[in-house]
Design an enzyme around this catalytic site. Structure first.
Site, mmCIF file in Angstrom:
data_model
loop_
_atom_site.group_PDB
_atom_site.id
_atom_site.type_symbol
_atom_site.label_atom_id
_atom_site.label_comp_id
_atom_site.label_asym_id
_atom_site.label_seq_id
_atom_site.Cartn_x
_atom_site.Cartn_y
_atom_site.Cartn_z
ATOM 1 N N SER A 1 12.826 9.675 -27.691
ATOM 2 C CA SER A 1 12.028 9.088 -26.612
ATOM 3 C C SER A 1 11.703 7.631 -26.951
ATOM 4 O O SER A 1 12.619 6.841 -27.163
ATOM 5 C CB SER A 1 10.769 9.932 -26.388
ATOM 6 O OG SER A 1 10.150 9.622 -25.166
ATOM 7 N N ASP B 1 16.932 17.028 -19.184
ATOM 8 C CA ASP B 1 15.940 15.950 -19.226
ATOM 9 C C ASP B 1 15.953 15.186 -17.911
ATOM 10 O O ASP B 1 16.951 14.565 -17.541
ATOM 11 C CB ASP B 1 16.275 15.017 -20.387
ATOM 12 C CG ASP B 1 15.176 14.008 -20.693
ATOM 13 O OD1 ASP B 1 14.273 13.836 -19.859
ATOM 14 O OD2 ASP B 1 15.235 13.388 -21.775
ATOM 15 N N HIS C 1 12.895 17.102 -21.280
ATOM 16 C CA HIS C 1 12.782 16.004 -22.238
ATOM 17 C C HIS C 1 12.270 16.462 -23.599
ATOM 18 O O HIS C 1 12.770 16.036 -24.648
ATOM 19 C CB HIS C 1 11.855 14.930 -21.657
ATOM 20 C CG HIS C 1 11.679 13.725 -22.537
ATOM 21 N ND1 HIS C 1 12.706 12.865 -22.825
ATOM 22 C CD2 HIS C 1 10.587 13.261 -23.210
ATOM 23 C CE1 HIS C 1 12.265 11.898 -23.615
ATOM 24 N NE2 HIS C 1 10.986 12.121 -23.874
#
Length: 394
Positions: free
Chosen positions: A163, A327, A356
């Site tokens: 991320s 995601d 995610h």
């Protein structure tokens, strides 16, 4: 139904004088930011596991996500309100084996767990608050490079992150291509998309419109913008999970309780983001949430470098892109774009219903990927781009 959150717990912001826990602090000096602004007296908080070998070539940098910190592994305790966020992957005999590697994790510039951020004191003895400048992902990596210099690490064996940590990983590749042998970016992208920026904007406004926000200078008040931060986290957390996972996990089930004053049921799904919103408000600083979110919005490794197609070109190491197939925040196409921009990179897709957060929850699949990457980091093959159905097959 009103929005509630937990009261401040005193752990949302690490302050000078608090127990250091496992942190080490290093003053990197003044930093000139990408914007041209000047940030004086920058300190980075970091943690290490293992020992740097005499050749100084066994160092692995682990980059945390938005609300993470340098405490990758370890229990709760003085100075650490939460346990390590990647405990199964770092340690003696673990995938990132601290018997063999020197693992470093840095609390990001602008964070709230020991590094210089909005809650840190300025030279006048007051929290920087609204005076804290805008910083970018590129600024954060520049600060981390200063720390690497201080540790006498000329080149990282591996840089890995998911991320926002994946953004920093890719920025290392673009900013310091000769200082990274292997880079692994999970559930990330080479730039922030329009949708990501729009979702981030809604979260930022939720905080800024909390009546306790006080323009960002709330540190001496009885309360901070905990309600606004809780709402921001609620918005974000739904994007961290896939629609199918939420449907199968919660459906339209209602809580086993009487309807409230409004006469409406409380759906089970409502308790899920409520829990995470309240939890974050008790352990994270709202100003840091804004500063870090804005930095993620700034992310674009191609800025000033001829675009995404040119930015990773100087990197001669091994680049592994790891999307999660479900995601919706960082859809797999974004990893594919980076892979296409750097021929020879590898694309290893994690198959998960989670969305995610799969880069955190699918521990076995991530472990299988990292096992191969770390063991083969010194002898990479950049002849072709490959894609597999899940990380375990890489």
């Amino acid at each position: 139904m009103s929005v509630t959150t937990t009261p401040p717990t005193g752990t949302a912001l690490w302050r000078d004088g608090d127990p250091p826990g496992d942190r080490i602090f290093h003053a990197i000096g003044d930093l000139t930011l990408e914007s041209g602004d000047h940030l004086p007296d920058v300190v980075l908080a970091y943690e290490t596991r293992g020992e740097l070998n005499p050749a100084r070539d066994n160092a692995i940098l682990v980059e945390h996500a938005l609300t993470g910190d340098s405490h990758v592994v370890g229990p709760t305790g003085p100075g650490h309100p939460t346990a390590g966020w990647w405990p199964d992957l770092v340690g003696p005999g673990a995938l990132l084996d601290t018997d063999e590697h020197f693992v470093v994790a840095v609390n990001v510039l602008g964070g709230c767990r020991g590094s210089t951020g909005p809650g840190a004191l300025a030279a006048d003895g007051r929290p920087r608050g609204s005076r804290f400048p805008r910083v970018t992902i590129r600024d954060r990596v520049a600060a981390e490079a200063r720390l690497a210099d201080a540790l006498e690490i000329d080149q990282w064996h591996t840089v890995v992150g998911g991320s926002m940590g994946g953004m920093r990983t890719l920025e290392w590749v673009a900013s310091f291509p000769d200082r990274v042998r292997t880079a692994v970016a999970l559930a990330s992208s080479g730039y922030a998309t329009a949708e990501q920026i729009a979702r981030s904007r809604a979260q930022i406004l939720a905080i800024q419109n909390d009546p306790w926000f006080a323009g960002g200078d709330y540190y001496d008040n009885a309360h901070g913008p905990e309600v606004g931060l809780g709402i921001a986290r609620r918005i974000a957390h739904v994007t961290y999970r896939s629609e199918l996972e939420l449907h199968e996990r919660f459906g339209r089930d209602a809580q086993d309780e009487a309807p409230g004053d409004s006469g409406r049921p409380r759906y089970t799904i409502e308790s899920y983001p409520d829990h995470h919103g309240s939890k974050l408000a008790g352990r994270f600083d709202a100003n840091s949430y804004i500063v870090l979110s804005e930095a993620m919005n700034s992310h674009d490794i191609g800025r000033g470098r001829g675009g995404l197609s040119a930015a990773p070109a100087p990197f001669a190491g091994r680049l592994v892109l790891v999307p999660v197939d479900s995601d919706r925040l960082y859809p797999p196409r974004l990893s594919r774009e980076v892979a296409q921009a750097h021929p020879g990179s590898e694309l290893a897709t994690i198959s998960s219903i989670v969305g995610h957060d799969g880069f955190l929850t699918e521990t076995d699949r991530v472990a299988a990927l990292l096992r191969e990457v770390v063991s083969g980091a010194g002898a990479h093959d950049t002849t072709s781009t490959s894609e597999t159905g899940h990380a375990g097959a890489v």
